[in-house]
Design an enzyme around this catalytic site. Structure first.
Site, PDB file in Angstrom:
ATOM      1  N   ASP A 179      61.392  15.828  82.495  1.00  0.00           N
ATOM      2  CA  ASP A 179      61.673  16.876  83.484  1.00  0.00           C
ATOM      3  C   ASP A 179      60.489  17.836  83.650  1.00  0.00           C
ATOM      4  O   ASP A 179      60.647  19.044  83.514  1.00  0.00           O
ATOM      5  CB  ASP A 179      62.939  17.616  83.016  1.00  0.00           C
ATOM      6  CG  ASP A 179      63.343  18.741  83.935  1.00  0.00           C
ATOM      7  OD1 ASP A 179      63.141  18.618  85.152  1.00  0.00           O
ATOM      8  OD2 ASP A 179      63.864  19.755  83.428  1.00  0.00           O
ATOM      9  N   GLU A 410      63.655  14.581  72.457  1.00  0.00           N
ATOM     10  CA  GLU A 410      64.837  13.970  73.056  1.00  0.00           C
ATOM     11  C   GLU A 410      64.748  12.455  73.258  1.00  0.00           C
ATOM     12  O   GLU A 410      65.008  11.960  74.365  1.00  0.00           O
ATOM     13  CB  GLU A 410      65.168  14.663  74.385  1.00  0.00           C
ATOM     14  CG  GLU A 410      65.509  16.125  74.219  1.00  0.00           C
ATOM     15  CD  GLU A 410      66.234  16.721  75.412  1.00  0.00           C
ATOM     16  OE1 GLU A 410      66.258  16.094  76.483  1.00  0.00           O
ATOM     17  OE2 GLU A 410      66.800  17.818  75.267  1.00  0.00           O
ATOM     18  N   ASN A 465      68.324  20.645  70.969  1.00  0.00           N
ATOM     19  CA  ASN A 465      68.376  21.212  72.327  1.00  0.00           C
ATOM     20  C   ASN A 465      69.831  21.143  72.793  1.00  0.00           C
ATOM     21  O   ASN A 465      70.410  20.051  72.798  1.00  0.00           O
ATOM     22  CB  ASN A 465      67.516  20.386  73.284  1.00  0.00           C
ATOM     23  CG  ASN A 465      66.047  20.409  72.911  1.00  0.00           C
ATOM     24  OD1 ASN A 465      65.609  21.231  72.114  1.00  0.00           O
ATOM     25  ND2 ASN A 465      65.266  19.493  73.491  1.00  0.00           N
ATOM     26  N   TYR A 467      72.846  22.541  75.709  1.00  0.00           N
ATOM     27  CA  TYR A 467      73.105  23.208  76.992  1.00  0.00           C
ATOM     28  C   TYR A 467      74.597  23.447  77.227  1.00  0.00           C
ATOM     29  O   TYR A 467      75.072  23.318  78.351  1.00  0.00           O
ATOM     30  CB  TYR A 467      72.457  22.401  78.120  1.00  0.00           C
ATOM     31  CG  TYR A 467      70.938  22.554  78.091  1.00  0.00           C
ATOM     32  CD1 TYR A 467      70.330  23.635  78.709  1.00  0.00           C
ATOM     33  CD2 TYR A 467      70.139  21.651  77.403  1.00  0.00           C
ATOM     34  CE1 TYR A 467      68.956  23.815  78.658  1.00  0.00           C
ATOM     35  CE2 TYR A 467      68.751  21.818  77.341  1.00  0.00           C
ATOM     36  CZ  TYR A 467      68.175  22.898  77.972  1.00  0.00           C
ATOM     37  OH  TYR A 467      66.818  23.083  77.911  1.00  0.00           O
ATOM     38  N   TYR A 471      74.825  22.398  81.390  1.00  0.00           N
ATOM     39  CA  TYR A 471      75.050  21.031  81.878  1.00  0.00           C
ATOM     40  C   TYR A 471      76.456  20.547  81.563  1.00  0.00           C
ATOM     41  O   TYR A 471      76.965  19.634  82.198  1.00  0.00           O
ATOM     42  CB  TYR A 471      74.027  20.066  81.270  1.00  0.00           C
ATOM     43  CG  TYR A 471      72.627  20.254  81.825  1.00  0.00           C
ATOM     44  CD1 TYR A 471      72.386  20.136  83.185  1.00  0.00           C
ATOM     45  CD2 TYR A 471      71.556  20.550  80.980  1.00  0.00           C
ATOM     46  CE1 TYR A 471      71.117  20.318  83.697  1.00  0.00           C
ATOM     47  CE2 TYR A 471      70.284  20.722  81.492  1.00  0.00           C
ATOM     48  CZ  TYR A 471      70.070  20.601  82.851  1.00  0.00           C
ATOM     49  OH  TYR A 471      68.806  20.780  83.363  1.00  0.00           O
ATOM     50  N   GLU A 502      66.044  24.436  72.298  1.00  0.00           N
ATOM     51  CA  GLU A 502      66.214  24.639  73.739  1.00  0.00           C
ATOM     52  C   GLU A 502      67.643  25.069  74.001  1.00  0.00           C
ATOM     53  O   GLU A 502      68.585  24.489  73.444  1.00  0.00           O
ATOM     54  CB  GLU A 502      65.979  23.333  74.536  1.00  0.00           C
ATOM     55  CG  GLU A 502      64.548  22.952  74.711  1.00  0.00           C
ATOM     56  CD  GLU A 502      64.363  21.738  75.625  1.00  0.00           C
ATOM     57  OE1 GLU A 502      65.186  21.532  76.545  1.00  0.00           O
ATOM     58  OE2 GLU A 502      63.391  20.997  75.401  1.00  0.00           O
ATOM     59  N   TRP A 547      64.922  28.015  76.518  1.00  0.00           N
ATOM     60  CA  TRP A 547      64.211  27.135  77.447  1.00  0.00           C
ATOM     61  C   TRP A 547      64.262  27.756  78.814  1.00  0.00           C
ATOM     62  O   TRP A 547      65.349  27.913  79.343  1.00  0.00           O
ATOM     63  CB  TRP A 547      64.852  25.745  77.477  1.00  0.00           C
ATOM     64  CG  TRP A 547      64.100  24.766  78.306  1.00  0.00           C
ATOM     65  CD1 TRP A 547      64.409  24.330  79.558  1.00  0.00           C
ATOM     66  CD2 TRP A 547      62.898  24.090  77.928  1.00  0.00           C
ATOM     67  NE1 TRP A 547      63.474  23.417  79.989  1.00  0.00           N
ATOM     68  CE2 TRP A 547      62.532  23.256  79.011  1.00  0.00           C
ATOM     69  CE3 TRP A 547      62.079  24.113  76.792  1.00  0.00           C
ATOM     70  CZ2 TRP A 547      61.386  22.450  78.982  1.00  0.00           C
ATOM     71  CZ3 TRP A 547      60.949  23.314  76.771  1.00  0.00           C
ATOM     72  CH2 TRP A 547      60.626  22.489  77.867  1.00  0.00           C
TER      73      TRP A 547
HETATM   74  C1  BDP Z   1      65.946  19.217  78.088  1.00  0.00           C
HETATM   75  C2  BDP Z   1      64.513  18.721  78.089  1.00  0.00           C
HETATM   76  C3  BDP Z   1      63.597  19.597  78.943  1.00  0.00           C
HETATM   77  C4  BDP Z   1      64.265  19.889  80.268  1.00  0.00           C
HETATM   78  C5  BDP Z   1      65.562  20.616  80.001  1.00  0.00           C
HETATM   79  C6  BDP Z   1      66.303  21.003  81.287  1.00  0.00           C
HETATM   80  O1  BDP Z   1      63.999  18.662  76.781  1.00  0.00           O
HETATM   81  O2  BDP Z   1      62.365  18.945  79.123  1.00  0.00           O
HETATM   82  O3  BDP Z   1      63.439  20.607  81.143  1.00  0.00           O
HETATM   83  O4  BDP Z   1      66.396  19.746  79.285  1.00  0.00           O
HETATM   84  O5  BDP Z   1      67.043  20.190  81.788  1.00  0.00           O
HETATM   85  O6  BDP Z   1      66.821  18.191  77.900  1.00  0.00           O
HETATM   86  O7  BDP Z   1      66.061  22.086  81.791  1.00  0.00           O
END
Ligand code: BDP
Length: 597
Positions: A179, A410, A465, A467, A471, A502, A547
């Site tokens: 990404d 990842e 990492n 989210y 997500y 992250e 992040w």
């Molecule tokens: C993580 C990745 C990173 C992405 C981020 C995202 O390590 O490179 O930019 O997600 O989706 O999984 O913002």
């Protein structure tokens, strides 16, 4: 590999500037253009990524070879010197021709390579340099590109006949399985440097602390056998130790991360008529239980995942930007960052040594996976990955700022957990053999089935990492915190230090809401505040890296409007509300002893 240095024995000539440049027209054999090909060339800045420096859309979407050319003449007075042509980074594959002769080939876009050009470049006579650069990414490269026809952010409606036909019809495209924009070209400086004919090849240092004393051991490689002598001066220029390999500094000043004193000594290595100087920071690093100890004290990582990314330069080396970034890191009261997702320019590590910023140093092994088959069996990246780790450690091992190696970001470790285990375990063991300073080794794992993932838990530090709330469980921070806690209960039982490497939320600067919903500045701040409150309850969490440090460019796609907007700063380094939030939070969190029980 030693960074080029100008001193009483060595000289440097910068070959940056406006080079001739042309994208491949499809008529040339792999990676060679004859000089006549440049008759229709553009001008191109070196160093820089070429993608954003021309309004022809082909520059941004190009896939394959591109060609650079320039001529130069060096002074006749250099006739008795050894001449080395050094490229700090060419992304991702380079072929270098000097006066028509292929003198170097290099795979990997983020580490330096050099050519002994003595006798090839003749002082006083014009030389012609052509560099062919390929930006192709696939299952043999790191970072990895997809070979199954789907870009990172596009499902491409796999069973729609017209879409399948269109994919087969279109000209070759890069399909990054990562990404960030696949910036390419001669992205870092090109220099010619001199050394005496008999010279210092490489230097590796290790530092130990014994009582109040610092012990600095030098391993110096020279081009021919001979006597090496070394002196170490303190900050005032007073010689505090002298010898040939193991030097003891009485009552040594240690190197401490910000806001402590990043004390640096200056070592001068002499061999015959050659001289090389380097900064030496004395500090120890170790993992003990769930603690990450620097100089024996438990360190808390406050910082970011970053990118080398800015408008116009793309990923091109930009010293001005690096200085600004260090200033913003200090402004936010941070103390560390990860070189996500590739090794950065060496100048940044030097700045971090001097400014007391701690680095987790990462390879470009990002995107390993993205295929329905076992990537560890079908991929062709394994040897290359080892070579990168080897060269990365050789390049960065002397920096006190580097406290941990990250083998990659990842990778898919759950689809074929046994293959993943064998692969990463042996790479971990290999990495351990390369670093005499025995720094901790890790890799960074994505949001996955952590119970099925057998390898993340084996790292010296668990780097995850996550989210939750972005997500998945999108926008629902109560559910996100509930899920995060279930996972943290799992990691607590593993009894290792854990860094959240992250977490974040895309945020449009200036988009404000009274009820914090996704993409607003209020949501980003609330998201971090909620997650951080959970991290604060867990003593084994030894770091938080939001992040991302700043917004950055990515491939176009339905998930990205003008790139990835998860920055605490905008792409031009203006703070969003969350940057102010972290500035306050990290101002209240000490670098050492935050979670001491
Ligand atoms: C993580 C990745 C990173 C992405 C981020 C995202 O390590 O490179 O930019 O997600 O989706 O999984 O913002």
């Amino acid at each position: 590999m030693l960074y080029p240095e100008m001193n009483e024995a060595r000289n440097i000539m910068d070959l940056g500037g406006a080079w001739l440049f042309r994208l491949d027209d499809g008529k040339h054999s792999e990676g060679y253009a004859d000089p006549a090909f440049f008759d229709e060339a553009n001008l191109m800045a070196v160093p820089a990524a070429y993608n954003d420096l021309n309004e022809d859309p082909a520059f941004r979407s190009h896939c394959g070879w591109a060609y650079y050319k320039r001529s130069f003449t060096i002074p006749r007075t250099l006739a008795s010197e050894r001449l080395v042509l050094r490229f700090d980074a060419v992304t991702h594959y380079a072929k270098v021709y000097l006066d028509g002769e292929l003198v170097a080939e290099h795979k990997g876009g983020f580490l330096p390579f050099e050519v002994d050009a003595t006798g090839k470049i003749v002082p006083g006579r014009e030389s012609e340099l052509i560099v062919a650069v390929s930006n192709r990414i696939d299952h043999s490269t790191l970072p990895m590109g997809n070979e199954e026809g789907t870009a990172f952010f596009g499902s491409d409606n796999a069973d729609v006949p017209s879409v399948i036909a269109a994919k087969a019809w279109r000209k070759p495209v890069n399909l990054p399985n990562f990404d960030f924009f696949n910036y390419a070209g001669i992205i870092r400086p090109v220099r010619l440097y001199t050394t005496p004919k008999e010279y210092i090849q490489d230097i590796s240092i290790t530092t130990e602390v014994s009582g109040n004393d610092g012990i600095v051991s030098f391993d110096v490689e020279t081009s021919v056998p001979g006597r090496v002598s070394i002196t170490i001066e303190d900050r005032e220029g007073k010689t505090v130790a002298a010898g040939s390999d193991k030097l003891v500094i009485k009552d040594a000043h240690l190197w401490w991360p910000y806001p402590g004193d990043p004390y640096l000594y200056k070592a001068t290595v002499m061999f015959g008529s050659d001289v090389y100087t380097l900064n030496v920071g004395i500090r120890t690093v170790e993992v003990n239980g769930t603690g990450f100890l620097i100089n024996g004290k438990p360190f808390y990582f406050k910082g970011f995942g970053k990118h080398e990314d800015s408008a116009i330069h793309g990923r091109g080396f930009d010293f001005v930007l690096d200085v600004k970034d260090i200033s913003m890191i200090h402004w936010m009261n941070a103390n560390s960052f990860r070189t996500s997702h590739y090794p950065y320019a060496e100048e940044m590590y030097d700045l971090c040594d001097r400014e007391g910023i701690v680095i987790i140093d990462e390879t470009p092994a990002v995107g390993i996976g993205g295929t329905s088959e076992d990537i560890y069996k079908v991929g062709r990246f394994q040897e290359h990955h080892r070579a990168i780790i080897h060269d990365l450690i050789k390049r960065d091992r002397n920096h006190p700022s580097v406290v941990m190696w990250s083998m990659g970001n990842e990778p898919d470790v759950v689809t074929f957990p046994d293959s993943a285990y064998d692969y990463w375990h042996s790479l971990y063991e290999y990495t351990k053999t390369l670093d005499k300073q025995c720094r901790p080794v890790t890799f960074v794992c994505n949001q996955n089935n952590y119970e099925r993932d057998r390898i993340t838990r084996e790292m010296d530090v668990v780097c995850i990492n996550r989210y939750y709330g972005w997500y998945n469980l999108s926008g629902d921070m109560d559910a996100a915190c509930y899920a995060l806690n279930l996972e943290l209960d799992f990691w607590e039982k593993i009894c290792k230090p854990v860094i959240l490497t992250e977490y974040g939320a895309d945020t449009l600067p200036g988009f404000h809401l009274s009820v914090p919903e996704m993409f607003s500045e209020e949501f980003q701040t609330m998201y971090y505040d909620r997650i951080n409150s959970e991290l604060d309850k867990r003593s084994f969490i030894i770091g938080e890296h939001p992040w991302n440090f700043a917004d950055f460019s990515t491939i176009q796609g339905p998930m990205r409007a003008d790139g990835n907007r998860k920055g605490l700063l905008t792409r031009d380094r203006r703070p969003k509300a969350a940057a102010h939030y972290f500035r306050k939070r990290w101002g209240d969190i000490p670098s050492f002893g935050y979670k001491e029980t």
